[in-house]
Write a protein that holds these residues in place. Structure first.
Motif, PDB file in Angstrom:
ATOM      1  N   THR A 177       0.821  -1.219   0.000  1.00  0.00           N
ATOM      2  CA  THR A 177       0.000   0.000   0.000  1.00  0.00           C
ATOM      3  C   THR A 177       0.849   1.261   0.000  1.00  0.00           C
ATOM      4  OG1 THR A 177      -0.172   0.240   2.419  1.00  0.00           O
ATOM      5  CG2 THR A 177      -1.727  -1.251   1.347  1.00  0.00           C
ATOM      6  N   GLU A 178       2.164   1.118   0.127  1.00  0.00           N
ATOM      7  CA  GLU A 178       3.109   2.234   0.083  1.00  0.00           C
ATOM      8  C   GLU A 178       2.756   3.351   1.070  1.00  0.00           C
ATOM      9  OE1 GLU A 178       3.529   3.456  -3.984  1.00  0.00           O
ATOM     10  OE2 GLU A 178       4.643   1.649  -4.519  1.00  0.00           O
ATOM     11  N   GLY A 179       2.408   2.948   2.268  1.00  0.00           N
ATOM     12  CA  GLY A 179       2.185   3.918   3.333  1.00  0.00           C
ATOM     13  C   GLY A 179       0.773   3.977   3.877  1.00  0.00           C
ATOM     14  N   VAL A 180      -0.205   3.429   3.152  1.00  0.00           N
ATOM     15  CA  VAL A 180      -1.583   3.452   3.637  1.00  0.00           C
ATOM     16  C   VAL A 180      -1.703   2.630   4.926  1.00  0.00           C
ATOM     17  CG1 VAL A 180      -3.977   2.822   3.136  1.00  0.00           C
ATOM     18  CG2 VAL A 180      -2.548   3.848   1.349  1.00  0.00           C
ATOM     19  N   CYS A 181      -1.084   1.461   4.945  1.00  0.00           N
ATOM     20  CA  CYS A 181      -1.141   0.639   6.157  1.00  0.00           C
ATOM     21  C   CYS A 181      -0.397   1.307   7.309  1.00  0.00           C
ATOM     22  CB  CYS A 181      -0.568  -0.747   5.879  1.00  0.00           C
ATOM     23  SG  CYS A 181      -1.706  -1.833   4.987  1.00  0.00           S
ATOM     24  N   TYR A 182       0.700   1.984   7.014  1.00  0.00           N
ATOM     25  CA  TYR A 182       1.474   2.683   8.048  1.00  0.00           C
ATOM     26  C   TYR A 182       0.642   3.805   8.663  1.00  0.00           C
ATOM     27  CZ  TYR A 182       5.483   5.107  10.183  1.00  0.00           C
ATOM     28  OH  TYR A 182       6.357   5.713  11.050  1.00  0.00           O
ATOM     29  N   GLU A 183       0.042   4.631   7.833  1.00  0.00           N
ATOM     30  CA  GLU A 183      -0.799   5.718   8.359  1.00  0.00           C
ATOM     31  C   GLU A 183      -2.011   5.156   9.074  1.00  0.00           C
ATOM     32  OE1 GLU A 183      -2.798   9.982   7.001  1.00  0.00           O
ATOM     33  OE2 GLU A 183      -1.835   8.700   5.496  1.00  0.00           O
ATOM     34  N   SER A 184      -2.578   4.070   8.540  1.00  0.00           N
ATOM     35  CA  SER A 184      -3.727   3.434   9.191  1.00  0.00           C
ATOM     36  C   SER A 184      -3.364   2.927  10.577  1.00  0.00           C
ATOM     37  CB  SER A 184      -4.239   2.268   8.336  1.00  0.00           C
ATOM     38  OG  SER A 184      -4.727   2.719   7.089  1.00  0.00           O
ATOM     39  N   LEU A 185      -2.167   2.343  10.711  1.00  0.00           N
ATOM     40  CA  LEU A 185      -1.709   1.869  12.021  1.00  0.00           C
ATOM     41  C   LEU A 185      -1.560   3.032  12.993  1.00  0.00           C
ATOM     42  CD1 LEU A 185      -0.515  -0.201  13.998  1.00  0.00           C
ATOM     43  CD2 LEU A 185       1.697   0.108  12.848  1.00  0.00           C
ATOM     44  N   ASP A 196      -8.112  14.996   6.759  1.00  0.00           N
ATOM     45  CA  ASP A 196      -7.994  13.970   5.734  1.00  0.00           C
ATOM     46  C   ASP A 196      -6.607  13.343   5.784  1.00  0.00           C
ATOM     47  OD1 ASP A 196     -10.566  14.461   4.844  1.00  0.00           O
ATOM     48  OD2 ASP A 196      -9.914  15.890   3.293  1.00  0.00           O
ATOM     49  N   PRO A 197      -6.501  12.046   5.553  1.00  0.00           N
ATOM     50  CA  PRO A 197      -5.187  11.390   5.613  1.00  0.00           C
ATOM     51  C   PRO A 197      -4.253  11.907   4.525  1.00  0.00           C
ATOM     52  CG  PRO A 197      -6.833   9.907   4.690  1.00  0.00           C
ATOM     53  CD  PRO A 197      -7.583  11.105   5.210  1.00  0.00           C
ATOM     54  N   VAL A 198      -2.963  11.838   4.800  1.00  0.00           N
ATOM     55  CA  VAL A 198      -1.983  12.299   3.824  1.00  0.00           C
ATOM     56  C   VAL A 198      -1.644  11.210   2.804  1.00  0.00           C
ATOM     57  CG1 VAL A 198       0.012  11.682   5.273  1.00  0.00           C
ATOM     58  CG2 VAL A 198       0.231  13.470   3.549  1.00  0.00           C
ATOM     59  N   ILE A 199      -1.711   9.946   3.218  1.00  0.00           N
ATOM     60  CA  ILE A 199      -1.495   8.822   2.301  1.00  0.00           C
ATOM     61  C   ILE A 199      -2.771   7.997   2.172  1.00  0.00           C
ATOM     62  CG2 ILE A 199      -0.109   6.786   1.765  1.00  0.00           C
ATOM     63  CD1 ILE A 199       2.123   7.942   3.485  1.00  0.00           C
ATOM     64  N   GLY A 200      -3.335   7.595   3.306  1.00  0.00           N
ATOM     65  CA  GLY A 200      -4.574   6.827   3.300  1.00  0.00           C
ATOM     66  C   GLY A 200      -4.831   6.201   4.651  1.00  0.00           C
ATOM     67  N   ASP A 201      -6.110   5.922   4.956  1.00  0.00           N
ATOM     68  CA  ASP A 201      -6.479   5.354   6.257  1.00  0.00           C
ATOM     69  C   ASP A 201      -7.429   4.171   6.113  1.00  0.00           C
ATOM     70  OD1 ASP A 201      -8.783   6.606   5.415  1.00  0.00           O
ATOM     71  OD2 ASP A 201      -9.075   7.784   7.246  1.00  0.00           O
ATOM     72  N   ALA A 202      -7.378   3.503   4.967  1.00  0.00           N
ATOM     73  CA  ALA A 202      -8.366   2.462   4.660  1.00  0.00           C
ATOM     74  C   ALA A 202      -8.349   1.300   5.645  1.00  0.00           C
ATOM     75  CB  ALA A 202      -8.132   1.946   3.239  1.00  0.00           C
ATOM     76  N   PHE A 203      -7.229   1.106   6.367  1.00  0.00           N
ATOM     77  CA  PHE A 203      -7.107  -0.075   7.222  1.00  0.00           C
ATOM     78  C   PHE A 203      -7.063   0.255   8.711  1.00  0.00           C
ATOM     79  CE2 PHE A 203      -5.267  -1.028   3.090  1.00  0.00           C
ATOM     80  CZ  PHE A 203      -5.918  -2.205   2.744  1.00  0.00           C
ATOM     81  N   LYS A 204      -7.467   1.473   9.092  1.00  0.00           N
ATOM     82  CA  LYS A 204      -7.303   1.869  10.494  1.00  0.00           C
ATOM     83  C   LYS A 204      -8.208   1.080  11.440  1.00  0.00           C
ATOM     84  CE  LYS A 204     -10.520   5.816  10.488  1.00  0.00           C
ATOM     85  NZ  LYS A 204     -10.629   7.274  10.723  1.00  0.00           N
ATOM     86  N   ASN A 205      -9.306   0.529  10.954  1.00  0.00           N
ATOM     87  CA  ASN A 205     -10.204  -0.238  11.815  1.00  0.00           C
ATOM     88  C   ASN A 205     -10.114  -1.736  11.556  1.00  0.00           C
ATOM     89  OD1 ASN A 205     -11.355   2.078  13.098  1.00  0.00           O
ATOM     90  ND2 ASN A 205     -12.548   2.453  11.229  1.00  0.00           N
ATOM     91  N   ILE A 206      -9.021  -2.191  11.024  1.00  0.00           N
ATOM     92  CA  ILE A 206      -8.871  -3.597  10.650  1.00  0.00           C
ATOM     93  C   ILE A 206      -8.812  -4.492  11.891  1.00  0.00           C
ATOM     94  CG2 ILE A 206      -6.340  -3.740  10.630  1.00  0.00           C
ATOM     95  CD1 ILE A 206      -6.692  -5.126   7.829  1.00  0.00           C
ATOM     96  N   ARG A 207      -9.283  -5.710  11.723  1.00  0.00           N
ATOM     97  CA  ARG A 207      -9.247  -6.696  12.795  1.00  0.00           C
ATOM     98  C   ARG A 207      -8.784  -8.040  12.244  1.00  0.00           C
ATOM     99  NH1 ARG A 207      -9.134  -2.946  15.430  1.00  0.00           N
ATOM    100  NH2 ARG A 207     -10.413  -2.310  17.204  1.00  0.00           N
ATOM    101  N   LEU A 208      -8.261  -8.858  13.144  1.00  0.00           N
ATOM    102  CA  LEU A 208      -7.754 -10.180  12.787  1.00  0.00           C
ATOM    103  C   LEU A 208      -8.873 -11.218  12.825  1.00  0.00           C
ATOM    104  CD1 LEU A 208      -5.448 -12.289  12.333  1.00  0.00           C
ATOM    105  CD2 LEU A 208      -5.188 -12.321  14.828  1.00  0.00           C
ATOM    106  N   LEU A 209      -8.900 -12.070  11.817  1.00  0.00           N
ATOM    107  CA  LEU A 209      -9.816 -13.209  11.772  1.00  0.00           C
ATOM    108  C   LEU A 209      -8.970 -14.461  11.622  1.00  0.00           C
ATOM    109  CD1 LEU A 209     -13.100 -13.495   9.721  1.00  0.00           C
ATOM    110  CD2 LEU A 209     -11.396 -15.296   9.556  1.00  0.00           C
ATOM    111  N   ASP A 210      -9.148 -15.423  12.523  1.00  0.00           N
ATOM    112  CA  ASP A 210      -8.414 -16.679  12.408  1.00  0.00           C
ATOM    113  C   ASP A 210      -9.313 -17.837  12.818  1.00  0.00           C
ATOM    114  OD1 ASP A 210      -8.482 -16.643  15.192  1.00  0.00           O
ATOM    115  OD2 ASP A 210      -6.359 -16.115  15.423  1.00  0.00           O
ATOM    116  N   ARG A 211      -8.725 -18.999  12.946  1.00  0.00           N
ATOM    117  CA  ARG A 211      -9.500 -20.207  13.222  1.00  0.00           C
ATOM    118  C   ARG A 211     -10.193 -20.158  14.587  1.00  0.00           C
ATOM    119  NH1 ARG A 211      -7.101 -26.023  11.436  1.00  0.00           N
ATOM    120  NH2 ARG A 211      -8.928 -27.317  11.871  1.00  0.00           N
ATOM    121  N   LYS A 212      -9.683 -19.293  15.471  1.00  0.00           N
ATOM    122  CA  LYS A 212     -10.237 -19.205  16.821  1.00  0.00           C
ATOM    123  C   LYS A 212     -11.458 -18.302  16.896  1.00  0.00           C
ATOM    124  CE  LYS A 212      -8.790 -17.938  21.522  1.00  0.00           C
ATOM    125  NZ  LYS A 212      -7.662 -17.428  22.362  1.00  0.00           N
ATOM    126  N   ASN A 213     -11.526 -17.254  16.063  1.00  0.00           N
ATOM    127  CA  ASN A 213     -12.559 -16.235  16.284  1.00  0.00           C
ATOM    128  C   ASN A 213     -13.435 -15.936  15.070  1.00  0.00           C
ATOM    129  OD1 ASN A 213     -10.964 -14.777  14.527  1.00  0.00           O
ATOM    130  ND2 ASN A 213     -10.418 -13.172  15.966  1.00  0.00           N
TER     131      ASN A 213
END
Length: 541
Positions: free
Chosen positions: A275-283, A391-408
């Protein structure tokens, strides 16, 4: 090479040996790290045949083996000379230098491809130093063996250069005051292998993260600092694309921890962030948006080739006025100096390899962060908090992301495991927090095994975006998998490309609206008898 330990092992019915690859950037990076070479003229010539002919006239080799069973071992320099042969010589193992004159072999050597050390019996360990002797018109730095002069005025001046920006200090000053009042404060670190502590000895207490925590305790903690707490979530070989998925798990501990300060270190890992920075800004926004208003500090580490992604990622820090600390700004310029000119630490002293700091390097990183804390303590508090509603400078598409795995997954997705019914236990292991023992990464996974059959893994999920996390492996038992979304082939992923066991994140889709998608994962047609491990998914609503 300087006193590098090698071990002779047997493979393919050959004599026991150890090979050192010198192709690509390997020889250049060794010159940077071990020889402390900074002159671009020399480094550029090391990477091509004509340059090597101009530079190098001889090779010196020193081998030490503490065993009377090995008085000599064979050393072969692979490449091509006029006759197309590999050049070899027998070297003593008592520490006597053997000099290999290239002109003695009829022509200049055209290219260094690899060094091979070979002996009679497997298991032999040797300390090896290899020097390239340059023609007299070329000069390289004389390497000092003096210890790093910590706490001198010159050292302190170097540390000051790391303060890229104090940023808006309101949150950080409030945390410092909270600590001084005896209230509980948690300082957390998220990043790659440098944050994990790779190569630090011991890894759990000499890494920069733990050293920074100790400094913060000493500077602001109450009593013995028992009110200051530590969380470390560094995972080697992974970018913020994975960090943003695992933040809730590794730092917030599924909502049981509220960090007051979070240091974010992905400046040398995010070349792999698609994402070249979108994930970083989202984090960063995910952290900053917490109800307890944590302070975020951006930390920019550096590789031996003086490279990092500071220019890209510091845009996020400037946009939200965050404190930023640059290890690159502190050390790179002085690497080019001699001791007489003002060098404080050489590359050989700072780096343990081309990626990771030594203990001294980790100490410098911790001192740089401590300098930010001390400067923040001195300055007047900002009246207003940072503004994260812009407004984000690169992007914020993943700021509310959550993990999904076999447990949850049950509350979020409908999954048919198909033939991905096994659980892979041979997964990346990481020293988390202040633990010396390792924690398995993504243990609640789905693995296709050779005996599982050949049915697809399918998932129906409502989401805006989806990141697949799968296991990379160096094992021939693992094979490629085809990834379909809504019936269309999106990717064919190969877990052997990186060739070592770790976690790999890849985006399957990223959209503006949340809607239902059907995801199918099945083994590629020529790899149906191979393994493939789905570690988990990151999703946004």
């Amino acid at each position: 090479m300087f006193e590098e330990v090698i071990e002779m092992i047997t493979s393919n019915d050959e004599k026991p040996s150890q090979e050192i690859d010198l192709q690509g950037e390997n020889l250049v990076n060794r010159a940077r790290l071990t020889g402390c070479v900074t002159q671009e003229e020399i480094l550029n010539q090391l990477g091509n045949c004509k340059g090597l002919q101009k530079l190098v006239h001889s090779i010196g080799i020193v081998i030490k083996i503490d065993s009377e069973s090995y008085d000599h071992i064979n050393v072969m320099l692979h490449g091509k000379n006029a006759s197309g042969t590999v050049l070899s010589l027998s070297c003593p193992t008592d520490g006597t230098e053997k000099v290999f004159h290239l002109d003695d072999h009829g022509s200049q050597f055209n290219l260094f491809k690899k060094l091979k050390f070979e002996c009679k019996h497997p298991g032999a360990k040797a300390s090896v130093s290899v020097k390239l002797y340059l023609h007299e018109e070329y000069k390289v730095p004389v390497i000092s063996n003096e210890a790093v002069a910590f706490n001198t005025e010159e050292y302190k001046a170097m540390i000051k250069k790391s303060l890229l920006s104090k940023g808006n200090n309101k949150r950080l000053k409030e945390v410092i005051e909270k600590a001084e009042n005896g209230e509980d404060v948690t300082i957390a670190f998220i990043g790659g292998s440098i944050t994990q502590g790779a190569v630090a000895e011991p890894i759990h207490t000499n890494c920069y993260a733990y050293q920074t925590y100790k400094r913060f305790k000493q500077m602001f903690g109450k009593g013995e600092g028992e009110n200051i707490h530590f969380v470390k979530g560094g995972v080697g070989g992974t970018p913020s694309e994975l960090g943003v998925v695992r933040y809730h798990r590794d730092i917030l501990k599924e909502g049981t921890v509220e960090p007051d300060i979070v240091i974010v270190e992905f400046a040398v890992n995010d070349a792999d962030d698609e994402t070249e920075g979108v994930c970083y800004e989202s984090l960063c926004l995910q952290i900053l948006s917490a109800n307890n208003n944590p302070a975020v500090v951006l930390l920019f580490s550096v590789f031996v080739n003086d490279w990092n992604l500071q220019e890209r990622l510091s845009r996020v820090g400037k946009h939200y006025d965050l404190p930023m600390v640059s290890i690159k700004d502190a050390v790179v310029d002085q690497f080019r100096l001699t001791r007489d000119e003002g060098n404080i630490i050489s590359k050989r002293q700072f780096f343990a390899d081309i990626y990771h700091p030594t203990n001294d390097g980790h100490t410098i990183m911790a001192d740089c962060l401590a300098y930010l804390f001390s400067e923040t303590k001195k300055t007047q508090i900002n009246k207003d908090d940072i503004n994260i509603s812009v407004d984000p400078v690169i992007g914020d598409a993943f700021k509310n992301i959550r993990l999904l795995d076999r447990k949850n997954y049950l509350s979020m997705a409908m999954i048919d495991m198909g033939s991905f019914i096994e659980t892979d236990e041979d997964i990346q292991m990481v020293e988390m927090d202040d633990n010396l023992f390792s924690t398995p990464q993504f243990p609640n996974n789905w693995m296709h095994a050779t005996t599982s059959g050949n049915n697809s893994f399918t998932m129906k999920i409502n989401s805006k975006s989806l990141i697949l996390i799968y296991k990379d492996s160096g094992s021939d038992a693992f094979g490629k998998a085809d990834i379909f979304v809504d019936g269309q082939l999106m990717k064919c992923v190969d877990p052997r490309e990186i060739n070592w066991t770790h976690c790999h994140a890849v985006i399957l889709y990223q959209e503006e609206e949340c809607k239902e998608h059907f995801v199918e994962i099945k083994m590629a047609s020529d790899d149906v008898d191979k393994h493939f491990t789905i570690l988990g998914f990151g999703y946004t609503l």
